[in-house]
Design a protein around this motif. Structure first.
Motif, PDB file in Angstrom:
ATOM      1  N   GLY A  70       0.870  -1.202  -0.096  1.00 17.01           N
ATOM      2  CA  GLY A  70       0.014   0.047   0.107  1.00 17.01           C
ATOM      3  C   GLY A  70       1.129   1.249   0.006  1.00 17.01           C
ATOM      4  N   ASN A  71       0.181   2.304  -0.010  1.00 11.24           N
ATOM      5  CA  ASN A  71       1.012   3.697   0.025  1.00 11.24           C
ATOM      6  C   ASN A  71       1.712   3.955   1.286  1.00 11.24           C
ATOM      7  N   LYS A  72       1.345   3.611   2.226  1.00  9.22           N
ATOM      8  CA  LYS A  72       1.812   4.150   3.523  1.00  9.22           C
ATOM      9  C   LYS A  72       3.243   3.638   3.942  1.00  9.22           C
ATOM     10  N   VAL A  73       3.789   2.399   3.479  1.00  5.39           N
ATOM     11  CA  VAL A  73       5.378   2.257   3.639  1.00  5.39           C
ATOM     12  C   VAL A  73       6.083   3.015   2.820  1.00  5.39           C
ATOM     13  N   ARG A  74       5.743   3.636   2.012  1.00  5.69           N
ATOM     14  CA  ARG A  74       6.489   4.794   1.218  1.00  5.69           C
ATOM     15  C   ARG A  74       6.844   5.955   2.084  1.00  5.69           C
ATOM     16  N   LYS A  75       5.756   6.349   2.790  1.00  2.90           N
ATOM     17  CA  LYS A  75       5.849   7.443   3.762  1.00  2.90           C
ATOM     18  C   LYS A  75       6.606   7.053   4.974  1.00  2.90           C
ATOM     19  N   LEU A  76       6.313   5.943   5.653  1.00  2.77           N
ATOM     20  CA  LEU A  76       6.933   5.539   6.697  1.00  2.77           C
ATOM     21  C   LEU A  76       8.534   5.166   6.579  1.00  2.77           C
ATOM     22  N   GLY A 178       0.155   9.709   7.887  1.00  2.48           N
ATOM     23  CA  GLY A 178       1.459   9.755   7.346  1.00  2.48           C
ATOM     24  C   GLY A 178       1.761  11.118   6.450  1.00  2.48           C
ATOM     25  N   SER A 179       0.771  11.972   6.624  1.00  2.76           N
ATOM     26  CA  SER A 179       1.042  13.058   5.491  1.00  2.76           C
ATOM     27  C   SER A 179       1.517  14.359   6.042  1.00  2.76           C
ATOM     28  N   SER A 180       2.753  14.450   6.265  1.00  3.69           N
ATOM     29  CA  SER A 180       3.446  15.597   6.571  1.00  3.69           C
ATOM     30  C   SER A 180       4.600  15.700   5.386  1.00  3.69           C
ATOM     31  N   THR A 211      -5.931   8.789  -8.005  1.00  3.29           N
ATOM     32  CA  THR A 211      -5.655   8.231  -6.941  1.00  3.29           C
ATOM     33  C   THR A 211      -6.881   8.627  -6.053  1.00  3.29           C
ATOM     34  N   ALA A 212      -7.046   7.824  -5.046  1.00  2.70           N
ATOM     35  CA  ALA A 212      -7.887   8.132  -4.020  1.00  2.70           C
ATOM     36  C   ALA A 212      -7.158   9.100  -2.877  1.00  2.70           C
ATOM     37  N   VAL A 213      -8.207  10.123  -2.367  1.00  4.42           N
ATOM     38  CA  VAL A 213      -7.738  11.072  -1.520  1.00  4.42           C
ATOM     39  C   VAL A 213      -8.140  11.008   0.045  1.00  4.42           C
ATOM     40  N   GLY A 214      -7.352  10.798   0.836  1.00  4.71           N
ATOM     41  CA  GLY A 214      -7.736  10.886   2.417  1.00  4.71           C
ATOM     42  C   GLY A 214      -7.098  12.032   2.898  1.00  4.71           C
ATOM     43  N   SER A 215      -5.823  11.430   3.770  1.00  3.92           N
ATOM     44  CA  SER A 215      -5.063  12.830   4.086  1.00  3.92           C
ATOM     45  C   SER A 215      -4.303  13.568   3.197  1.00  3.92           C
ATOM     46  N   MET A 216      -4.717  13.353   1.905  1.00 11.84           N
ATOM     47  CA  MET A 216      -4.063  14.150   1.009  1.00 11.84           C
ATOM     48  C   MET A 216      -2.568  14.109   0.539  1.00 11.84           C
ATOM     49  N   GLY A 217      -1.773  13.328   1.369  1.00 12.30           N
ATOM     50  CA  GLY A 217      -0.424  13.337   1.237  1.00 12.30           C
ATOM     51  C   GLY A 217      -0.095  12.490  -0.246  1.00 12.30           C
ATOM     52  N   THR A 218      -0.850  11.593  -0.656  1.00 13.53           N
ATOM     53  CA  THR A 218      -0.382  10.887  -1.786  1.00 13.53           C
ATOM     54  C   THR A 218      -0.695  11.593  -3.121  1.00 13.53           C
ATOM     55  N   ALA A 219      -1.824  12.435  -2.950  1.00 13.74           N
ATOM     56  CA  ALA A 219      -2.164  13.187  -4.299  1.00 13.74           C
ATOM     57  C   ALA A 219      -1.119  14.310  -4.238  1.00 13.74           C
ATOM     58  N   ILE A 312      -9.174  -4.841  -4.141  1.00 14.00           N
ATOM     59  CA  ILE A 312      -8.980  -3.598  -3.721  1.00 14.00           C
ATOM     60  C   ILE A 312      -9.746  -3.401  -2.626  1.00 14.00           C
ATOM     61  N   ASP A 313     -10.001  -2.236  -1.964  1.00 15.80           N
ATOM     62  CA  ASP A 313     -11.050  -1.964  -0.878  1.00 15.80           C
ATOM     63  C   ASP A 313     -11.981  -1.056  -1.277  1.00 15.80           C
ATOM     64  N   GLY A 314     -12.863  -0.878  -0.442  1.00 18.26           N
ATOM     65  CA  GLY A 314     -14.095  -0.173  -0.762  1.00 18.26           C
ATOM     66  C   GLY A 314     -14.023   1.235  -0.125  1.00 18.26           C
ATOM     67  N   THR A 315     -13.135   1.525   0.504  1.00 15.90           N
ATOM     68  CA  THR A 315     -12.960   2.806   1.245  1.00 15.90           C
ATOM     69  C   THR A 315     -11.995   3.614   0.346  1.00 15.90           C
ATOM     70  N   TYR A 316     -11.171   3.334  -0.265  1.00 12.62           N
ATOM     71  CA  TYR A 316     -10.291   4.235  -0.977  1.00 12.62           C
ATOM     72  C   TYR A 316     -10.130   3.745  -2.561  1.00 12.62           C
ATOM     73  N   ALA A 317      -9.349   2.798  -2.896  1.00 13.25           N
ATOM     74  CA  ALA A 317      -8.968   2.448  -4.243  1.00 13.25           C
ATOM     75  C   ALA A 317     -10.382   2.020  -4.990  1.00 13.25           C
ATOM     76  N   ASN A 342      -2.693   1.948  -7.424  1.00 16.95           N
ATOM     77  CA  ASN A 342      -3.460   1.323  -6.354  1.00 16.95           C
ATOM     78  C   ASN A 342      -2.933   1.410  -5.279  1.00 16.95           C
ATOM     79  N   THR A 343      -3.342   2.002  -4.101  1.00 13.61           N
ATOM     80  CA  THR A 343      -2.759   2.521  -2.980  1.00 13.61           C
ATOM     81  C   THR A 343      -3.129   1.265  -1.737  1.00 13.61           C
ATOM     82  N   TYR A 344      -3.923   0.392  -2.079  1.00 10.48           N
ATOM     83  CA  TYR A 344      -4.341  -0.540  -1.104  1.00 10.48           C
ATOM     84  C   TYR A 344      -3.439  -1.904  -1.039  1.00 10.48           C
ATOM     85  N   ASN A 345      -3.082  -2.190   0.223  1.00  3.96           N
ATOM     86  CA  ASN A 345      -2.508  -3.446   0.489  1.00  3.96           C
ATOM     87  C   ASN A 345      -3.068  -4.732  -0.189  1.00  3.96           C
TER      88      ASN A 345
HETATM   89  C1  PLP Z   1      -4.493   6.178   3.149  1.00  2.00           C
HETATM   90  C2  PLP Z   1      -4.756   5.704   2.171  1.00  2.00           C
HETATM   91  C3  PLP Z   1      -5.031   6.277   0.906  1.00  2.00           C
HETATM   92  C4  PLP Z   1      -5.154   7.885   0.938  1.00  2.00           C
HETATM   93  O1  PLP Z   1      -3.824   8.360   0.964  1.00  2.00           O
HETATM   94  P1  PLP Z   1      -3.746   9.765   1.720  1.00  2.00           P
HETATM   95  O2  PLP Z   1      -2.149  10.099   1.451  1.00  2.00           O
HETATM   96  O3  PLP Z   1      -4.060   9.648   3.016  1.00  2.00           O
HETATM   97  O4  PLP Z   1      -4.595  10.651   0.844  1.00  2.00           O
HETATM   98  C5  PLP Z   1      -5.749   5.771  -0.235  1.00  2.00           C
HETATM   99  N1  PLP Z   1      -5.736   4.486  -0.385  1.00  2.00           N
HETATM  100  C6  PLP Z   1      -5.471   3.873   0.814  1.00  2.00           C
HETATM  101  C7  PLP Z   1      -5.854   2.114   0.654  1.00  2.00           C
HETATM  102  C8  PLP Z   1      -5.000   4.105   1.968  1.00  2.00           C
HETATM  103  O5  PLP Z   1      -4.855   3.229   2.762  1.00  2.00           O
END
Ligand code: PLP
Length: 378
Positions: A70-76, A178-180, A211-219, A312-317, A342-345
């Motif tokens: 997923g996308n978070k390991v890149r930030k971590l 992780g969006s600093s 891309t899906a946008v949550g905390s916006m760091g990926t976008a 993929i997931d129903g919340t983001y991707a 594809n940001t989802y594990n």
């Molecule tokens: C966190 C997350 C995102 C959103 O990324 P942000 O950088 O928070 O906008 C998208 N997809 C998945 C699966 C995530 O876990």
């Protein structure tokens, strides 16, 4: 043979493509290698035929890490690098109950010998949430569930104090998602990685990146990365969270702040202005609530599983793919090269997880295991 004089020896290669272009960043930024990169590019031929977008590609960040992608390991890689540099014993982060970010933080912190504390908020129930909570518990994260943001903030003060006293050192805070600016550097690097994949002929230069946008760091990272690499593809951010959390002016501000941070760290990073039309935040796939699946998103998730065998997931991707499908229907991307990030594990960690009795979790989590889940198979 690889020896000290061999320029191809792995130790002589910069750890990440961004570091090859800006060596000062490699010297100055905290970094620990955690991810499995580059993540593959997949030409989604079958789904592309179905949607009539023959040049549909997927950036498989779902495979970005062996224990958890997923996308978070890149930030971590950067955020936990900072925690290690500061001599932390514990990290504390935030999210909704099923947070992929909190889980990724727990998994990778443990790899580095750090304990993690997750401060979580309520969200609609799902199997994915259950898996994440149980896995977080399994890897030893300290889980807290708070009914509101105000209570969560109070809880953070209490936990900081409690852990600070017992450990004689405060936990290092990791921002939500992780969006600093430091975390976003990991996503900017991902675009330099994509540029190399384009150069190697793994895909044509995309016209659009969804891309899906949550905390916006990926976008923010994709916007800055496409500008810095000169790729200049159109980024299509799809909002999956409330308007107060994610909106165009906040996204622009986050881009500016991240660019300032980069330029303060390495003055050779050029000053780039974001074009007015660099992005248009898509609002129409959000539905009613964060993590509440919309019918088009459930359909998109099932379509991808059926055609490409990718979960993929129903919340983001799923909501990002729903945007691709909607644009495909109007014919506006038929002749375009489209990249779905594809940001989802997709590592099925729950399959090898031992059976865990949810009643061992703090009581405020029990309801997620006693109440019905939304319709999706995983
Ligand atoms: C966190 C997350 C995102 C959103 O990324 P942000 O950088 O928070 O906008 C998208 N997809 C998945 C699966 C995530 O876990």
């Amino acid at each position: 043979m690889s020896g000290p004089d061999d320029p191809d020896a792995p130790t002589h290669r910069p750890a990440r493509p961004l570091f090859a272009v800006y060596p000062a960043l490699a010297h100055k930024l905290p970094f620990v290698p955690l991810a499995d990169l580059p993540s593959p590019i997949h030409h989604a031929r079958s789904l592309g035929a179905e949607l009539r977008v023959p040049n549909l590609f997927i950036k498989r960040d779902d495979l970005s890490g062996a224990p958890y992608g997923g996308n978070k390991v890149r930030k971590l890689e950067f955020l936990l690098g900072e925690a290690v540099r500061r001599g932390a014993r514990e990290v504390l982060t935030f999210g909704y109950a099923g947070s992929n970010h909190a889980l990724a933080t727990a998994i990778y912190a443990r790899q580095l010998g750090l304990r993690s504390i997750s401060m979580l908020l309520p969200q609609p129930n799902s199997h994915a949430l259950q898996h994440n909570v149980l896995m977080g518990f399994h890897v030893g994260a300290e889980l807290h569930h708070h009914p509101s943001k105000a209570k969560l903030i109070a809880g953070v003060f209490i936990q900081m104090l409690k852990h600070g006293l017992s450990q004689r050192r405060f936990p290092v805070l990791i921002p939500a998602g992780g969006s600093s600016p430091l975390g976003i550097v990991g996503i900017i690097n991902a675009v330099f990685e994509l540029a190399q994949q384009i150069e190697r002929g793994e895909l044509p230069k995309p016209d659009r990146v969804y891309t899906a946008v949550g905390s916006m760091g990926t976008a923010a990272g994709l916007l800055l990365g496409t500008a810095l690499t000169g790729l200049r593809c159109k980024v299509v951010p799809v909002r999956v969270i409330d308007k107060r959390t994610a909106n165009p002016s906040k996204l622009e501000a986050l881009c500016r702040k991240t660019l300032s941070f980069l330029r303060a760290t390495d003055p050779s990073v050029p000053h780039i202005g974001l074009a007015k039309d660099a992005f248009a935040l898509r609002e129409e796939f959000f539905g009613e609530q964060y993590a509440l699946y919309t019918p088009e998103c459930v359909k998109a998730v099932r379509l991808l599983a059926e055609h490409e065998q990718i979960r993929i997931d129903g919340t983001y991707a799923g909501k990002a793919l729903a945007a691709v499908a909607a644009d495909a229907r109007t014919g506006s991307i038929e002749d375009k090269t489209v990249l779905l990030w594809n940001t989802y594990n997709s590592v099925p960690f729950w399959e090898s997880m031992p059976t865990i009795d949810y009643r061992g979790l703090p009581p405020s989590f029990h309801r997620y295991f006693e109440e019905p889940v939304q319709p999706l198979d995983w």
